[in-house]
Write a protein that holds these residues in place. Structure first.
Motif, PDB file in Angstrom:
ATOM      1  N   SER A 262       0.827  -1.214   0.000  1.00  0.00           N
ATOM      2  CA  SER A 262       0.000   0.000   0.000  1.00  0.00           C
ATOM      3  C   SER A 262       0.854   1.253   0.000  1.00  0.00           C
ATOM      4  CB  SER A 262      -0.930   0.004   1.218  1.00  0.00           C
ATOM      5  OG  SER A 262      -0.192   0.025   2.427  1.00  0.00           O
ATOM      6  N   GLY A 263       2.017   1.197   0.682  1.00  0.00           N
ATOM      7  CA  GLY A 263       2.887   2.370   0.742  1.00  0.00           C
ATOM      8  C   GLY A 263       3.475   2.721  -0.599  1.00  0.00           C
ATOM      9  N   ILE A 264       3.957   1.734  -1.338  1.00  0.00           N
ATOM     10  CA  ILE A 264       4.535   1.994  -2.662  1.00  0.00           C
ATOM     11  C   ILE A 264       3.448   2.469  -3.631  1.00  0.00           C
ATOM     12  CG2 ILE A 264       5.640   0.912  -4.651  1.00  0.00           C
ATOM     13  CD1 ILE A 264       7.154  -0.869  -2.663  1.00  0.00           C
ATOM     14  N   ALA A 265       2.285   1.825  -3.590  1.00  0.00           N
ATOM     15  CA  ALA A 265       1.186   2.251  -4.454  1.00  0.00           C
ATOM     16  C   ALA A 265       0.713   3.655  -4.102  1.00  0.00           C
ATOM     17  CB  ALA A 265       0.018   1.274  -4.338  1.00  0.00           C
ATOM     18  N   SER A 266       0.770   3.998  -2.814  1.00  0.00           N
ATOM     19  CA  SER A 266       0.267   5.291  -2.359  1.00  0.00           C
ATOM     20  C   SER A 266       1.197   6.456  -2.666  1.00  0.00           C
ATOM     21  CB  SER A 266      -0.013   5.243  -0.851  1.00  0.00           C
ATOM     22  OG  SER A 266      -1.079   4.348  -0.570  1.00  0.00           O
ATOM     23  N   VAL A 267       2.348   6.179  -3.278  1.00  0.00           N
ATOM     24  CA  VAL A 267       3.170   7.282  -3.788  1.00  0.00           C
ATOM     25  C   VAL A 267       2.341   8.136  -4.749  1.00  0.00           C
ATOM     26  CG1 VAL A 267       5.127   7.826  -5.301  1.00  0.00           C
ATOM     27  CG2 VAL A 267       5.403   6.176  -3.460  1.00  0.00           C
ATOM     28  N   SER A 268       1.453   7.465  -5.490  1.00  0.00           N
ATOM     29  CA  SER A 268       0.590   8.203  -6.422  1.00  0.00           C
ATOM     30  C   SER A 268      -0.356   9.146  -5.688  1.00  0.00           C
ATOM     31  CB  SER A 268      -0.219   7.225  -7.280  1.00  0.00           C
ATOM     32  OG  SER A 268      -1.103   6.457  -6.471  1.00  0.00           O
ATOM     33  N   ILE A 269      -0.756   8.778  -4.475  1.00  0.00           N
ATOM     34  CA  ILE A 269      -1.630   9.646  -3.676  1.00  0.00           C
ATOM     35  C   ILE A 269      -0.840  10.815  -3.107  1.00  0.00           C
ATOM     36  CG2 ILE A 269      -3.169   9.761  -1.676  1.00  0.00           C
ATOM     37  CD1 ILE A 269      -3.707   6.779  -2.059  1.00  0.00           C
ATOM     38  N   LEU A 270       0.354  10.527  -2.622  1.00  0.00           N
ATOM     39  CA  LEU A 270       1.177  11.572  -2.021  1.00  0.00           C
ATOM     40  C   LEU A 270       1.615  12.620  -3.039  1.00  0.00           C
ATOM     41  CD1 LEU A 270       3.459   9.330   0.230  1.00  0.00           C
ATOM     42  CD2 LEU A 270       1.475  10.661   0.957  1.00  0.00           C
ATOM     43  N   MET A 271       1.838  12.191  -4.294  1.00  0.00           N
ATOM     44  CA  MET A 271       2.405  13.084  -5.298  1.00  0.00           C
ATOM     45  C   MET A 271       1.416  13.539  -6.359  1.00  0.00           C
ATOM     46  SD  MET A 271       5.399  13.438  -4.120  1.00  0.00           S
ATOM     47  CE  MET A 271       6.024  14.452  -5.446  1.00  0.00           C
ATOM     48  N   GLN A 272       0.151  13.126  -6.267  1.00  0.00           N
ATOM     49  CA  GLN A 272      -0.815  13.466  -7.300  1.00  0.00           C
ATOM     50  C   GLN A 272      -1.157  14.954  -7.328  1.00  0.00           C
ATOM     51  OE1 GLN A 272      -4.248  11.109  -6.278  1.00  0.00           O
ATOM     52  NE2 GLN A 272      -4.669  12.263  -4.426  1.00  0.00           N
ATOM     53  N   TRP A 273      -0.910  15.651  -6.215  1.00  0.00           N
ATOM     54  CA  TRP A 273      -1.336  17.049  -6.127  1.00  0.00           C
ATOM     55  C   TRP A 273      -0.556  17.945  -7.088  1.00  0.00           C
ATOM     56  CZ3 TRP A 273      -5.532  15.981  -3.976  1.00  0.00           C
ATOM     57  CH2 TRP A 273      -5.592  15.003  -2.989  1.00  0.00           C
ATOM     58  N   GLY A 274       0.707  17.604  -7.342  1.00  0.00           N
ATOM     59  CA  GLY A 274       1.459  18.351  -8.336  1.00  0.00           C
ATOM     60  C   GLY A 274       0.867  18.187  -9.725  1.00  0.00           C
ATOM     61  N   LEU A 275       0.376  16.973 -10.018  1.00  0.00           N
ATOM     62  CA  LEU A 275      -0.258  16.739 -11.307  1.00  0.00           C
ATOM     63  C   LEU A 275      -1.595  17.467 -11.415  1.00  0.00           C
ATOM     64  CD1 LEU A 275       0.428  12.923 -11.902  1.00  0.00           C
ATOM     65  CD2 LEU A 275       1.753  14.903 -12.658  1.00  0.00           C
ATOM     66  N   VAL A 276      -2.302  17.611 -10.293  1.00  0.00           N
ATOM     67  CA  VAL A 276      -3.540  18.399 -10.306  1.00  0.00           C
ATOM     68  C   VAL A 276      -3.215  19.848 -10.648  1.00  0.00           C
ATOM     69  CG1 VAL A 276      -5.471  19.255  -8.930  1.00  0.00           C
ATOM     70  CG2 VAL A 276      -4.721  16.890  -8.669  1.00  0.00           C
ATOM     71  N   GLY A 277      -2.155  20.392 -10.025  1.00  0.00           N
ATOM     72  CA  GLY A 277      -1.737  21.760 -10.352  1.00  0.00           C
ATOM     73  C   GLY A 277      -1.368  21.891 -11.811  1.00  0.00           C
ATOM     74  N   GLU A 278      -0.723  20.877 -12.364  1.00  0.00           N
ATOM     75  CA  GLU A 278      -0.351  20.901 -13.780  1.00  0.00           C
ATOM     76  C   GLU A 278      -1.598  20.848 -14.656  1.00  0.00           C
ATOM     77  OE1 GLU A 278       3.504  19.237 -15.998  1.00  0.00           O
ATOM     78  OE2 GLU A 278       2.240  17.671 -15.125  1.00  0.00           O
ATOM     79  N   ALA A 279      -2.586  20.047 -14.254  1.00  0.00           N
ATOM     80  CA  ALA A 279      -3.834  19.984 -15.015  1.00  0.00           C
ATOM     81  C   ALA A 279      -4.580  21.308 -14.969  1.00  0.00           C
ATOM     82  CB  ALA A 279      -4.715  18.855 -14.464  1.00  0.00           C
ATOM     83  N   ILE A 280      -4.462  22.038 -13.857  1.00  0.00           N
ATOM     84  CA  ILE A 280      -5.079  23.368 -13.745  1.00  0.00           C
ATOM     85  C   ILE A 280      -4.415  24.338 -14.715  1.00  0.00           C
ATOM     86  CG2 ILE A 280      -5.315  25.379 -12.219  1.00  0.00           C
ATOM     87  CD1 ILE A 280      -5.738  23.378  -9.912  1.00  0.00           C
ATOM     88  N   ASP A 281      -3.080  24.316 -14.774  1.00  0.00           N
ATOM     89  CA  ASP A 281      -2.367  25.172 -15.723  1.00  0.00           C
ATOM     90  C   ASP A 281      -2.722  24.804 -17.161  1.00  0.00           C
ATOM     91  OD1 ASP A 281      -1.174  26.489 -13.643  1.00  0.00           O
ATOM     92  OD2 ASP A 281       0.753  25.473 -13.815  1.00  0.00           O
ATOM     93  N   TYR A 282      -2.833  23.517 -17.435  1.00  0.00           N
ATOM     94  CA  TYR A 282      -3.190  23.049 -18.772  1.00  0.00           C
ATOM     95  C   TYR A 282      -4.595  23.515 -19.137  1.00  0.00           C
ATOM     96  CZ  TYR A 282      -3.820  19.700 -22.642  1.00  0.00           C
ATOM     97  OH  TYR A 282      -4.049  19.104 -23.858  1.00  0.00           O
TER      98      TYR A 282
END
Length: 463
Positions: free
Chosen positions: A344-364
Motif C-alpha cells: 500500500s505504501g509503494i502504491a500510495s506514492v501516487s496519492i502523495l504526489m498526485q497534487w502536483g499533477l492536479v496543479g499541472e492539469a489546472i495550468d493546462y
C-alpha cells in the motif's frame, strides 16, 4: 481575460505551513477511513445492509458538495476579490467547525438507540463531511495559488505528502491502543476522536497562518459572470490530463478504502491481533519519508507520471503475491503487516504526489480555456475521489454481509475469513491496474505542452 499576479520566494515556512493543512485534516479524516466501519457495526450495532444504504447517501452528498464548494470559491472571489485571498479565508472559518463536528460524530450517536440513533448518526455525518469539504477544498486548491513553477509544485506536493503521512499515522497509533485497552466501546472511540480533533485543530490553524497566496488570478469584476458552475463540463471535454486524474482518483480511492475499511477485520478476525496495527507506522513512515525525499529527483529524471506508473505496478505485484501466499500458508500477523504496508505504501506514492499533477492539469486547463478555476477543478477531482470512496467503502460494507460476517460470533467461519483476505488483498491490487491504465493511456501532457503552459503563464504575468 484574467491576468496572473505572481509573488516571488516560496519559503521553507510556506512549505511547512502547507504540510500542516493535510496533517490537520487527516487527524480526523483518517479515523473515517480506517476505524469508522468498526464503530458502526460493533459499537452502534448498525445492520450492514442499512449501513451500506447510509454510506451510499452520505457519499453521494459528499460527491456533489465537493465541486459545488470549489465552484462557489471561484465564483465568490471573481465577484468580490476578497483582500485576504481566494482560499485562505475559508480555512479560518472551517477549522473550528471541523474539530467540533468530528467529536460530535464519534460521541453523540452513542447516546441514542434504534431509529433515533440512525437519524442522529445520519446528520452528524452530514455535518462533519460538510465542514471537512469546507476545509479540504481550499486547502487543496491553495497549492496552485502558491506554486509558480514545476519545481514549486513538486516541493509543495512533497510537503503535503509529509503532512498527510503524519496525519494518517498519528490517529492509527492512538485509536488501536485505546481499542486494545477498552475494547469496542464508545469510550475508546470518543476519547480517540477528542484527542485527534484537538491536535488537528492546532495544525489547521498553523496551515492558515503559515501559507500565502502568491499566484493570484486577477479576474476583472466585469468578467465575473463568465465564471460559471457549468465550466467544469468543458474541462472533461477538452482536458485529457484531468480526465486521467479523475480515473486515477476513482481507482486509487477504491484501493485505499476497501483496504482501510476492512483492515481491522483482517487483524482482529483473521490474524487475531488488532493491537499490532499500531506498528504499521513503523513500516509505512520510513518508506513514505524515503519516497517523498527521492521523488522530486526521480520525477525530474524520468517524469512524475512515469514514476507513479512504476509504483502502481510494483504495489499491484506485491498485493497479488501476498494473496497467493495467504491462500497457501498461514501468514503471521507481523509478516502480513510488513508485506501489506509495503504494497500500500509503494502504491500510495501516487496519492502523495498526485497534487502536483492536479496543479499541472489546472495550468493546462487555463491554456485550453483561458480561465483559471482552481476551486472547480480541485473540487471535481475530489468528486472522482469521493466516487472511489463510495464504491470502495459501500461495497466493502456490503461484502461483509455477503461473506457472512457476524459481529456477534466469537470466531468467523472459514469462508468468511477467506472473503476478508480477498477483499483486503486481492481487490486493492485489481484497482491499482485501473489507475495504471489512466496514466499510461489517457494522460497526455508532454514536455512540449509544458513549454506552452510556461510561456502562456509568463505572458500573462507580463501584462
Amino acid at each position: 481575460m484574467a491576468t496572473t499576479t505572481q509573488k516571488s520566494g516560496l519559503t521553507f515556512k510556506h512549505k511547512v505551513g502547507y504540510a500542516m493543512g493535510d496533517l490537520g485534516g487527516c487527524m480526523t479524516f483518517a479515523l473515517m477511513g480506517a476505524m469508522v466501519t468498526r464503530y458502526y457495526t460493533n459499537v452502534l450495532q448498525v445492520n450492514t445492509a442499512v449501513l451500506a444504504t447510509l454510506l451510499l447517501v452520505w457519499n453521494i452528498w459528499d460527491a456533489v458538495n465537493d465541486p459545488m464548494m470549489g465552484a462557489l470559491m471561484d465564483k465568490m472571489y471573481a465577484k468580490h476579490h476578497n483582500k485576504n485571498g481566494k482560499f485562505r479565508p475559508w480555512l479560518l472559518r472551517a477549522a473550528p467547525l471541523l474539530a467540533i463536528t468530528s467529536i460530535v460524530f464519534w460521541t453523540v450517536p452513542t447516546l441514542f438507540d434504534g431509529y433515533t440513533m440512525l437519524v442522529v448518526l445520519f446528520f452528524c455525518k452530514i455535518l462533519y463531511e460538510g465542514c471537512y469539504t469546507m476545509f479540504n477544498i481550499p486547502m487543496g486548491s491553495l497549492l496552485s495559488a502558491m506554486a509558480n513553477t514545476d519545481g514549486e509544485r513538486a516541493a509543495l506536493s512533497s510537503a503535503r505528502g509529509f503532512g498527510s503521512m503524519i496525519g494518517n499515522v498519528i490517529p492509527m497509533m492512538i485509536l488501536p491502543q485505546l481499542l486494545a485497552k477498552f475494547g469496542d466501546t464508545s469510550k475508546a472511540f470518543g476519547i480517540g476522536a477528542a484527542i485527534c480533533a484537538s491536535i488537528g485543530f492546532v495544525f489547521c490553524f498553523l496551515h492558515y497562518y503559515w501559507t500565502e497566496e502568491r499566484n493570484v488570478a486577477d479576474t476583472p469584476k466585469e468578467e465575473a459572470a463568465n465564471v460559471k458552475f457549468t465550466d467544469i463540463l468543458s474541462v472533461f471535454k477538452k482536458n485529457r490530463a484531468f480526465l486521467a486524474l479523475c480515473i486515477h482518483g476513482v481507482c486509487i480511492c477504491c484501493m485505499q478504502y476497501v483496504g482501510s475499511t476492512l483492515g481491522t477485520y483482517m487483524y482482529s478476525d483473521v490474524l487475531g491481533n488488532i493491537g499490532i496495527m499500531s506498528l504499521a507506522s513503523v513500516v509505512s513512515m520510513p518508506l513514505s519519508i524515503v519516497a517523498l525525499l527521492i521523488m522530486p529527483k526521480l520525477a525530474e529524471k524520468f517524469g512524475l507520471e512515469k514514476v507513479i506508473r512504476t509504483c502502481l505496478l510494483i504495489g499491484c505485484g506485491l498485493y497479488m503475491g501476498l494473496f497467493a501466499v495467504m491462500m497457501l500458508f498461514s501468514v503471521p500477523a507481523i509478516v502480513y503487516l510488513v508485506w501489506s504496508t509495503m504494497a500500500s505504501g509503494i502504491a500510495s506514492v501516487s496519492i502523495l504526489m498526485q497534487w502536483g499533477l492536479v496543479g499541472e492539469a489546472i495550468d493546462y486547463n487555463e491554456l485550453l480555456t483561458g480561465k483559471r478555476t482552481e476551486g472547480s477543478i480541485y473540487g471535481t477531482f475530489n468528486l472522482s475521489r469521493r466516487i472511489g470512496q463510495t464504491v470502495g467503502n459501500s461495497a466493502a460494507v456490503l461484502a461483509l454481509g455477503w461473506i457472512g460476517y457476524d459481529a456477534n460470533l466469537a470466531a468467523q467461519s472459514a469462508g468468511t475469513l477467506t472473503g476478508i483476505k480477498a477483499l483486503c488483498v486481492l481487490v486493492p491490487g485489481i484497482f491499482l491496474v485501473g489507475s495504471w491504465i489512466a496514466f499510461r493511456f489517457v494522460w497526455n501532457i508532454t514536455p512540449e505542452i509544458r513549454a506552452k503552459m510556461a510561456a502562456s503563464k509568463a505572458a500573462k504575468s507580463a501584462q
